[in-house]
Design a protein around this motif. Sequence first.
Motif, mmCIF file in Angstrom:
data_model
loop_
_atom_site.group_PDB
_atom_site.id
_atom_site.type_symbol
_atom_site.label_atom_id
_atom_site.label_comp_id
_atom_site.label_asym_id
_atom_site.label_seq_id
_atom_site.Cartn_x
_atom_site.Cartn_y
_atom_site.Cartn_z
ATOM 1 N N HIS A 1 4.680 -91.388 -127.487
ATOM 2 C CA HIS A 1 5.347 -90.076 -127.418
ATOM 3 C C HIS A 1 5.059 -89.228 -128.671
ATOM 4 C CE1 HIS A 1 8.598 -87.315 -126.294
ATOM 5 N NE2 HIS A 1 8.972 -87.345 -127.564
ATOM 6 N N GLU B 1 20.064 -71.625 -134.913
ATOM 7 C CA GLU B 1 19.069 -70.562 -135.147
ATOM 8 C C GLU B 1 19.666 -69.193 -134.817
ATOM 9 O OE1 GLU B 1 15.336 -70.691 -132.926
ATOM 10 O OE2 GLU B 1 14.501 -69.234 -134.345
ATOM 11 N N ASN C 1 11.758 -73.308 -133.512
ATOM 12 C CA ASN C 1 12.520 -72.396 -134.374
ATOM 13 C C ASN C 1 11.621 -71.342 -135.024
ATOM 14 O OD1 ASN C 1 13.835 -71.585 -137.013
ATOM 15 N ND2 ASN C 1 15.517 -72.684 -136.024
ATOM 16 N N GLY D 1 14.732 -86.840 -132.462
ATOM 17 C CA GLY D 1 14.648 -88.273 -132.753
ATOM 18 C C GLY D 1 13.782 -88.602 -133.958
ATOM 19 N N CYS E 1 6.605 -77.590 -127.346
ATOM 20 C CA CYS E 1 7.187 -78.233 -128.541
ATOM 21 C C CYS E 1 8.218 -79.275 -128.119
ATOM 22 C CB CYS E 1 7.871 -77.202 -129.433
ATOM 23 S SG CYS E 1 6.745 -76.157 -130.343
ATOM 24 N N THR E 2 9.098 -78.906 -127.204
ATOM 25 C CA THR E 2 10.097 -79.860 -126.711
ATOM 26 C C THR E 2 9.397 -80.821 -125.745
ATOM 27 O OG1 THR E 2 10.695 -78.120 -125.180
ATOM 28 C CG2 THR E 2 12.172 -78.446 -127.010
ATOM 29 N N ASP E 3 10.102 -81.895 -125.358
ATOM 30 C CA ASP E 3 9.448 -82.953 -124.583
ATOM 31 C C ASP E 3 8.864 -82.430 -123.273
ATOM 32 O OD1 ASP E 3 10.150 -84.600 -126.605
ATOM 33 O OD2 ASP E 3 11.768 -85.620 -125.529
ATOM 34 N N GLU F 1 18.383 -83.992 -135.258
ATOM 35 C CA GLU F 1 19.633 -84.763 -135.101
ATOM 36 C C GLU F 1 20.698 -84.210 -136.061
ATOM 37 O OE1 GLU F 1 18.859 -88.794 -136.157
ATOM 38 O OE2 GLU F 1 20.832 -89.518 -135.517
ATOM 39 N N PRO G 1 22.370 -78.992 -127.337
ATOM 40 C CA PRO G 1 22.074 -79.409 -128.696
ATOM 41 C C PRO G 1 22.200 -78.231 -129.661
ATOM 42 C CG PRO G 1 20.035 -79.108 -127.477
ATOM 43 C CD PRO G 1 21.148 -78.761 -126.543
ATOM 44 N N GLY G 2 22.668 -78.523 -130.875
ATOM 45 C CA GLY G 2 23.036 -77.463 -131.814
ATOM 46 C C GLY G 2 21.866 -76.639 -132.353
ATOM 47 N N GLY G 3 20.665 -77.262 -132.442
ATOM 48 C CA GLY G 3 19.512 -76.597 -133.080
ATOM 49 C C GLY G 3 19.327 -75.142 -132.672
ATOM 50 N N PRO G 4 19.126 -74.864 -131.379
ATOM 51 C CA PRO G 4 18.890 -73.472 -130.984
ATOM 52 C C PRO G 4 20.082 -72.550 -131.273
ATOM 53 C CG PRO G 4 18.694 -74.966 -129.076
ATOM 54 C CD PRO G 4 18.970 -75.814 -130.271
ATOM 55 N N GLY H 1 7.258 -81.068 -131.878
ATOM 56 C CA GLY H 1 8.658 -81.483 -131.716
ATOM 57 C C GLY H 1 9.565 -80.281 -131.536
ATOM 58 N N GLY H 2 10.755 -80.540 -130.982
ATOM 59 C CA GLY H 2 11.673 -79.472 -130.588
ATOM 60 C C GLY H 2 12.056 -78.507 -131.693
ATOM 61 N N VAL H 3 12.203 -78.977 -132.927
ATOM 62 C CA VAL H 3 12.629 -78.079 -134.013
ATOM 63 C C VAL H 3 11.540 -77.031 -134.313
ATOM 64 C CG1 VAL H 3 13.523 -77.973 -136.382
ATOM 65 C CG2 VAL H 3 14.106 -79.920 -134.935
ATOM 66 N N MET I 1 20.848 -81.214 -137.300
ATOM 67 C CA MET I 1 21.289 -79.885 -136.842
ATOM 68 C C MET I 1 22.226 -80.019 -135.636
ATOM 69 S SD MET I 1 17.792 -77.742 -137.498
ATOM 70 C CE MET I 1 18.356 -76.082 -137.368
#
Length: 339
Positions: A115, A190, A279, A144, A307-309, A170, A184-187, A274-276, A172
């Motif tokens: 992955h 932002e 941003n 992760g 970027c995300t899975d 994680e 999830p808090g990340g977005p 990756g997901g971050v 964030m």
Amino acid sequence: MTILAIETSCDETSAAVLNSNSKGHIELLSNIIATSLPMHGKTGGIIPENAAREQLKYIIPSIENALRGACLTIGGIDKLAVTIGPGLIGSLLVGVETVKTFAYVLDIPVIEVNHLFGHIYANFLDKNAKDIEFPAIALIVSGGHTDLVLINSHNKFKWLGGTRDDAAGEAMDKIGRLLGLPYPGGPYIEKEALGVLEDKFNFPRPLINSNDFDFSFSGLKTAVFRKVSEAKNLDKDTIKNISYSLQTAVFETLIKKTLKAARKYDAKSILLGGGVAVNQKLRKEFAIGIVNSELDIALFVPEKSLCTDNAAMIGAAAFFSGIETPWQKVDANSELYFD
Ligand code: KG4
Ligand code: ZN
């Protein structure tokens, strides 16, 4: 050659069809992503068994939609690619066992994909991918993982360092929960940070000047918790200021360590994944950091949906690996890393 790729390592169920022409150029024909995120939003995080149960429902429709999107039937697929790890074991098994069944019935080869390599290879689906030069430094920043990797040539990876505790995403997400933001808090962090101009809280940047390429983000949670406890009421302005200061602390550390690795290994490219990496501020600050460093280095960031899975990145990694495994030996490994 046409590949059907499957990704089910966490809460997404994704199927993609990719094609390579005689020049080795990869064309993405379809990339279907089904997510159970709204369900995890209700529990404030992923419950692994619930994620895998949803994936069992989504996997075949996702494959059907990916084939339809590529205007193909399953008979038009030459090879299969699947994420074998790292990830949640129940989730990984949904993809792995599905692919093994298709491989047995259709008698076509399987390429196992790590992955994390997928997040790196998402960059090779970009229209500017031909400009990626080695050596390259890859920074994987997701929910992760937070890893720095040296790439000397295709599939020649050297892991340089990673987080000793929480991954950047994680941290964030956990802090988002403290602030009462949705999962999830990340977005959401932002969004809250938009319009703020001052780093009011100046949160710690652990390991920012250490001699290695490691990161540590778990202390941030404690620092934010203290601020939240001190604040008599968590008003809108405090949430916005914490979000801005949190992003600043995390991104400054990520950028400084990545540029340090780029300088040390004389890198020609930096690849984010990756997901971050979705941003916008991280992307902008990285570009500024490179200009200020005066390094002759190009920055590559996949488009947001890559970027995300997603399974497209798994297909891209499979094209460059090419290593086939008999279906009887294809196995999920939740602990897989950079070995
Ligand atoms: O790569 P990914 O989909 O899954 C993992 O492999 O972990 O990354 C998910 C992570 C979550 O922690 C999420 O909060 C973060 O990516 N993320 C963001 C943004 N969009 C997603 N973090 C900061 N800003 C964003 N815009
Ligand atoms: Zn991921």
